[in-house]
Design a protein around this motif. Sequence first.
Motif, PDB file in Angstrom:
ATOM      1  N   PRO A   1       0.802  -1.218   0.000  1.00  0.00           N
ATOM      2  CA  PRO A   1       0.000   0.000   0.000  1.00  0.00           C
ATOM      3  C   PRO A   1       0.840   1.276   0.000  1.00  0.00           C
ATOM      4  CG  PRO A   1       0.168  -0.868   2.211  1.00  0.00           C
ATOM      5  CD  PRO A   1       0.892  -1.839   1.320  1.00  0.00           C
ATOM      6  N   SER A   2       0.247   2.317  -0.515  1.00  0.00           N
ATOM      7  CA  SER A   2       0.813   3.661  -0.357  1.00  0.00           C
ATOM      8  C   SER A   2       0.035   4.261   0.802  1.00  0.00           C
ATOM      9  CB  SER A   2       0.573   4.502  -1.610  1.00  0.00           C
ATOM     10  OG  SER A   2       0.978   3.769  -2.734  1.00  0.00           O
ATOM     11  N   PRO A   3       0.644   4.348   1.959  1.00  0.00           N
ATOM     12  CA  PRO A   3      -0.145   4.745   3.129  1.00  0.00           C
ATOM     13  C   PRO A   3      -0.495   6.227   3.124  1.00  0.00           C
ATOM     14  CG  PRO A   3       2.084   4.131   3.751  1.00  0.00           C
ATOM     15  CD  PRO A   3       2.046   4.165   2.275  1.00  0.00           C
ATOM     16  N   THR A   4      -1.609   6.523   2.537  1.00  0.00           N
ATOM     17  CA  THR A   4      -2.013   7.921   2.420  1.00  0.00           C
ATOM     18  C   THR A   4      -3.189   8.223   3.333  1.00  0.00           C
ATOM     19  OG1 THR A   4      -3.396   7.267   0.592  1.00  0.00           O
ATOM     20  CG2 THR A   4      -1.246   8.172   0.043  1.00  0.00           C
TER      21      THR A   4
ATOM     22  N   ALA B   1      -0.769 -17.143  -0.002  1.00  0.00           N
ATOM     23  CA  ALA B   1       0.569 -17.406   0.553  1.00  0.00           C
ATOM     24  C   ALA B   1       0.469 -18.418   1.686  1.00  0.00           C
ATOM     25  CB  ALA B   1       1.193 -16.106   1.051  1.00  0.00           C
ATOM     26  N   HIS B   2      -0.425 -18.163   2.617  1.00  0.00           N
ATOM     27  CA  HIS B   2      -0.460 -19.023   3.801  1.00  0.00           C
ATOM     28  C   HIS B   2      -1.055 -20.400   3.516  1.00  0.00           C
ATOM     29  CE1 HIS B   2       0.124 -15.263   6.447  1.00  0.00           C
ATOM     30  NE2 HIS B   2       1.255 -15.794   6.076  1.00  0.00           N
ATOM     31  N   GLN B   3      -1.897 -20.450   2.510  1.00  0.00           N
ATOM     32  CA  GLN B   3      -2.481 -21.737   2.148  1.00  0.00           C
ATOM     33  C   GLN B   3      -1.444 -22.644   1.477  1.00  0.00           C
ATOM     34  OE1 GLN B   3      -6.788 -21.027   0.944  1.00  0.00           O
ATOM     35  NE2 GLN B   3      -5.925 -21.940  -0.874  1.00  0.00           N
ATOM     36  N   SER B   4      -0.413 -22.012   0.887  1.00  0.00           N
ATOM     37  CA  SER B   4       0.555 -22.803   0.111  1.00  0.00           C
ATOM     38  C   SER B   4       1.879 -22.964   0.852  1.00  0.00           C
ATOM     39  CB  SER B   4       0.822 -22.094  -1.226  1.00  0.00           C
ATOM     40  OG  SER B   4       1.424 -20.836  -0.972  1.00  0.00           O
ATOM     41  N   GLY B   5       1.921 -22.499   2.090  1.00  0.00           N
ATOM     42  CA  GLY B   5       3.181 -22.591   2.837  1.00  0.00           C
ATOM     43  C   GLY B   5       4.203 -21.582   2.352  1.00  0.00           C
ATOM     44  N   GLY B   6       3.728 -20.492   1.772  1.00  0.00           N
ATOM     45  CA  GLY B   6       4.636 -19.475   1.243  1.00  0.00           C
ATOM     46  C   GLY B   6       4.863 -18.323   2.206  1.00  0.00           C
ATOM     47  N   VAL B   7       5.146 -17.163   1.641  1.00  0.00           N
ATOM     48  CA  VAL B   7       5.474 -15.992   2.464  1.00  0.00           C
ATOM     49  C   VAL B   7       4.589 -14.822   2.039  1.00  0.00           C
ATOM     50  CG1 VAL B   7       7.291 -14.334   3.072  1.00  0.00           C
ATOM     51  CG2 VAL B   7       7.887 -16.732   2.680  1.00  0.00           C
ATOM     52  N   PHE B   8       4.099 -14.123   3.022  1.00  0.00           N
ATOM     53  CA  PHE B   8       3.280 -12.946   2.757  1.00  0.00           C
ATOM     54  C   PHE B   8       3.960 -11.767   3.443  1.00  0.00           C
ATOM     55  CE2 PHE B   8      -0.680 -10.521   4.175  1.00  0.00           C
ATOM     56  CZ  PHE B   8      -0.854  -9.898   2.952  1.00  0.00           C
ATOM     57  N   TYR B   9       4.281 -10.745   2.669  1.00  0.00           N
ATOM     58  CA  TYR B   9       5.020  -9.632   3.288  1.00  0.00           C
ATOM     59  C   TYR B   9       4.394  -8.278   2.987  1.00  0.00           C
ATOM     60  CZ  TYR B   9       7.344  -8.736  -1.230  1.00  0.00           C
ATOM     61  OH  TYR B   9       7.602  -8.430  -2.534  1.00  0.00           O
ATOM     62  N   LEU B  10       4.779  -7.307   3.782  1.00  0.00           N
ATOM     63  CA  LEU B  10       4.250  -5.949   3.638  1.00  0.00           C
ATOM     64  C   LEU B  10       5.343  -5.006   3.159  1.00  0.00           C
ATOM     65  CD1 LEU B  10       1.998  -3.792   4.116  1.00  0.00           C
ATOM     66  CD2 LEU B  10       2.881  -3.546   6.427  1.00  0.00           C
ATOM     67  N   ARG B  11       5.064  -4.345   2.064  1.00  0.00           N
ATOM     68  CA  ARG B  11       6.010  -3.348   1.545  1.00  0.00           C
ATOM     69  C   ARG B  11       5.316  -1.994   1.553  1.00  0.00           C
ATOM     70  NH1 ARG B  11       7.471  -5.444  -3.529  1.00  0.00           N
ATOM     71  NH2 ARG B  11       5.952  -4.170  -4.634  1.00  0.00           N
ATOM     72  N   ILE B  12       5.971  -1.037   2.105  1.00  0.00           N
ATOM     73  CA  ILE B  12       5.371   0.294   2.176  1.00  0.00           C
ATOM     74  C   ILE B  12       5.818   1.108   0.964  1.00  0.00           C
ATOM     75  CG2 ILE B  12       5.210   2.411   3.557  1.00  0.00           C
ATOM     76  CD1 ILE B  12       3.975   0.121   5.053  1.00  0.00           C
ATOM     77  N   GLU B  13       4.873   1.479   0.127  1.00  0.00           N
ATOM     78  CA  GLU B  13       5.199   2.193  -1.107  1.00  0.00           C
ATOM     79  C   GLU B  13       5.031   3.689  -0.876  1.00  0.00           C
ATOM     80  OE1 GLU B  13       3.597   0.148  -4.590  1.00  0.00           O
ATOM     81  OE2 GLU B  13       5.124  -1.345  -4.085  1.00  0.00           O
ATOM     82  N   ASP B  14       6.066   4.264  -0.305  1.00  0.00           N
ATOM     83  CA  ASP B  14       5.985   5.670   0.098  1.00  0.00           C
ATOM     84  C   ASP B  14       6.833   6.561  -0.799  1.00  0.00           C
ATOM     85  OD1 ASP B  14       8.340   4.569   0.885  1.00  0.00           O
ATOM     86  OD2 ASP B  14       8.415   5.561   2.831  1.00  0.00           O
ATOM     87  N   THR B  15       6.788   6.280  -2.094  1.00  0.00           N
ATOM     88  CA  THR B  15       7.641   7.064  -2.995  1.00  0.00           C
ATOM     89  C   THR B  15       7.026   8.404  -3.365  1.00  0.00           C
ATOM     90  OG1 THR B  15       6.665   5.906  -4.846  1.00  0.00           O
ATOM     91  CG2 THR B  15       8.776   5.077  -4.041  1.00  0.00           C
ATOM     92  N   ASP B  16       5.794   8.588  -3.006  1.00  0.00           N
ATOM     93  CA  ASP B  16       5.162   9.865  -3.297  1.00  0.00           C
ATOM     94  C   ASP B  16       5.035  10.656  -1.998  1.00  0.00           C
ATOM     95  OD1 ASP B  16       3.764  11.985  -4.195  1.00  0.00           O
ATOM     96  OD2 ASP B  16       2.216  10.841  -5.246  1.00  0.00           O
ATOM     97  N   ALA B  17       6.112  11.384  -1.679  1.00  0.00           N
ATOM     98  CA  ALA B  17       6.181  12.063  -0.370  1.00  0.00           C
ATOM     99  C   ALA B  17       5.024  13.027  -0.170  1.00  0.00           C
ATOM    100  CB  ALA B  17       7.500  12.787  -0.234  1.00  0.00           C
TER     101      ALA B  17
ATOM    102  N   PRO C   1      12.038   6.301  -7.402  1.00  0.00           N
ATOM    103  CA  PRO C   1      11.424   5.675  -8.584  1.00  0.00           C
ATOM    104  C   PRO C   1       9.924   5.954  -8.701  1.00  0.00           C
ATOM    105  CG  PRO C   1      11.614   4.081  -6.819  1.00  0.00           C
ATOM    106  CD  PRO C   1      12.266   5.337  -6.311  1.00  0.00           C
ATOM    107  N   THR C   2       9.413   5.750  -9.884  1.00  0.00           N
ATOM    108  CA  THR C   2       7.962   5.757 -10.067  1.00  0.00           C
ATOM    109  C   THR C   2       7.448   4.383  -9.633  1.00  0.00           C
ATOM    110  OG1 THR C   2       8.284   4.923 -12.297  1.00  0.00           O
ATOM    111  CG2 THR C   2       7.986   7.314 -12.042  1.00  0.00           C
ATOM    112  N   TYR C   3       6.137   4.257  -9.508  1.00  0.00           N
ATOM    113  CA  TYR C   3       5.544   2.964  -9.119  1.00  0.00           C
ATOM    114  C   TYR C   3       6.040   1.846 -10.038  1.00  0.00           C
ATOM    115  CZ  TYR C   3       2.350  -0.934  -8.937  1.00  0.00           C
ATOM    116  OH  TYR C   3       1.846  -2.200  -8.871  1.00  0.00           O
ATOM    117  N   HIS C   4       6.016   2.122 -11.367  1.00  0.00           N
ATOM    118  CA  HIS C   4       6.346   1.075 -12.337  1.00  0.00           C
ATOM    119  C   HIS C   4       7.731   0.476 -12.095  1.00  0.00           C
ATOM    120  CE1 HIS C   4       2.881   2.744 -14.270  1.00  0.00           C
ATOM    121  NE2 HIS C   4       3.494   3.895 -14.493  1.00  0.00           N
TER     122      HIS C   4
END
Length: 561
Positions: free
Chosen positions: A41-44, A62-78, A244-247
């Motif tokens: 998310p972009s925490p706005t 992720a959790h159903q398959s034994g994988g990993v679920f992570y949180l990335r903070i997309e704060d590139t737009d100050a 960077p831009t989102y892309h």
Amino acid sequence: MDYNHLAELLFPNITETPEDMEKRFPRRELPEGAVVSRFAPSPTGFVHFGGLFPSTVAERLAHQSGGVFYLRIEDTDAKREVEGAAEGLIKTLATYGINFDEGAILDESGKISDKGAYGPYKQSKRGAIYQTFAKQLVREGKAYPCFSTEEELDELAQINKKEEIKNTDWQAEAESRRAKMLAQRNFTMEEVEAHLAQGHPFVVRILAGGDAEKKIKFTDLVKGTIEFPENDEDFVLLKSDGIPTYHFAHAVDDHLMGTTHVIRGEEWLPSLPKHVQLFSYLGFKLPKYMHIAQIMRLDENGNKKKLSKRDMGANMDDYTRMGYCPEAVCEYVMTLLNSNYEEWHAKNMDKPYTAFPFSVKKMSVSGCLFDFNKLNDVSKNILSRMTAEEVYEKLSLWANEFDPEFGKALAEDKEKAVKILAIGRGGKKPRKDLATWADAKPYMGFFYDEFFKMEDSYPAGFECDDIKKTLASFLETYNYADDMNTWFGKVKAIAESLGFASDMKAYKANPEAYKGNVADISAFIRVAVTGKQNAPDLYTVMQIIGEDKTRARIESAIASL
Ligand code: GLU
């Protein structure tokens, strides 16, 4: 053009290479089929109901398959960032069962910190990583700088604004934009050196290699096979502050962090051509994509509309305030996400929604319709299956925050509150009075003198005198120690003495012969004691309210008639 030299001019401080990055962020070692997904998310501000959707899917897969679920903070737009929003977001998501294995987490002091080997997980802290890849693209002639003086930037912003207003001739405008874009590709090393010497800012653009006339076939796990034109737009990779831009951030981060499934809102679908090109330029394997349909609602005229920020139910904090149990919201989200959830749930009433085998194939391709009535149904079912004790604890927590007066009353006599909440609980067909905690006071407030009021009038069409006589007779014969049968026998006797039928069959066979029936007599007493025409079982109500209060209420009802 000596691209190596150009790359050094633009990024003198970047000494690491993409190979160094690959070493720093090695491929994850996970079992076959394990999904690595993220919420980015972009925490706005607040968490939107629409954001709970992709994050629930990502978490489940992720959790159903034994994988990993992570949180990335997309704060590139100050400019759009809101202080404390990321912290609030993590807490809110945790309330709804969205817990991360890795990424930005809250430490004991309530501050954001990193957990996991692929960080930093806040994009604003990854500047050098993006620049390393941007430098590489410049070195390979796949990206180039685009300089502007401050005045030019200002001018551009003005032009953009004006163009937005005009928007008359799309074709001509598109051509002129394209011509401007292509012109920017032409520059000499001397020009670059001169700009840099004068401290002019620059953005880095991709040198788009695509031909918009050519189509790419692409399989989205939700949308199926789609076709779109190749990217021919020199979009910006790095802004003039090196961010960077989102892309660009999406490509670099999802590659380095080992995301196998990019699960995001369908508003990103039009950007796919850019992303496909970027992954290919960077030599990255394209992850799988799932574009999740937006949440719709019906407007006043019955037309489908996007659930917008301002709509009730868009902000997840609304649910807390309204007193929805998080389990109910989660289960409702599952019913919206997977068409077979309800069927599964009916067969597995005792299992939590996390035991449901979530299937991508059963997901809705077009927009899901948000509906409070449906949410309320789901919620009533969940609350009706809780024990009275459990309801008491949860209700108290809510009331202490949002209705302290009620919270105080609940705390003062727990035994009484639990007894009230136990009415009609258990068994095959439990009562379903509550959809939210906010429904509790209107439902049970009358048990407490401080909230008791004559809400309803007596049933219409009866003589005031008969109502008065009913209440008076009831007082005369009332004995708190009576069991339910004896109690009801007395009510029946009152009915008969006043010319009301005590037997419903007899009444139905010949209604003209009576003034009414025993249900009407009960209703008179019910209104006097509870102030309402609809209330739980009257005998039990009186047992809980107690003899003195029951008598006092009936006496005051007689006096006011
Ligand atoms: N920051 C993007 C957003 O909030 C993330 C989209 C994605 O999941 O890639 O929309």
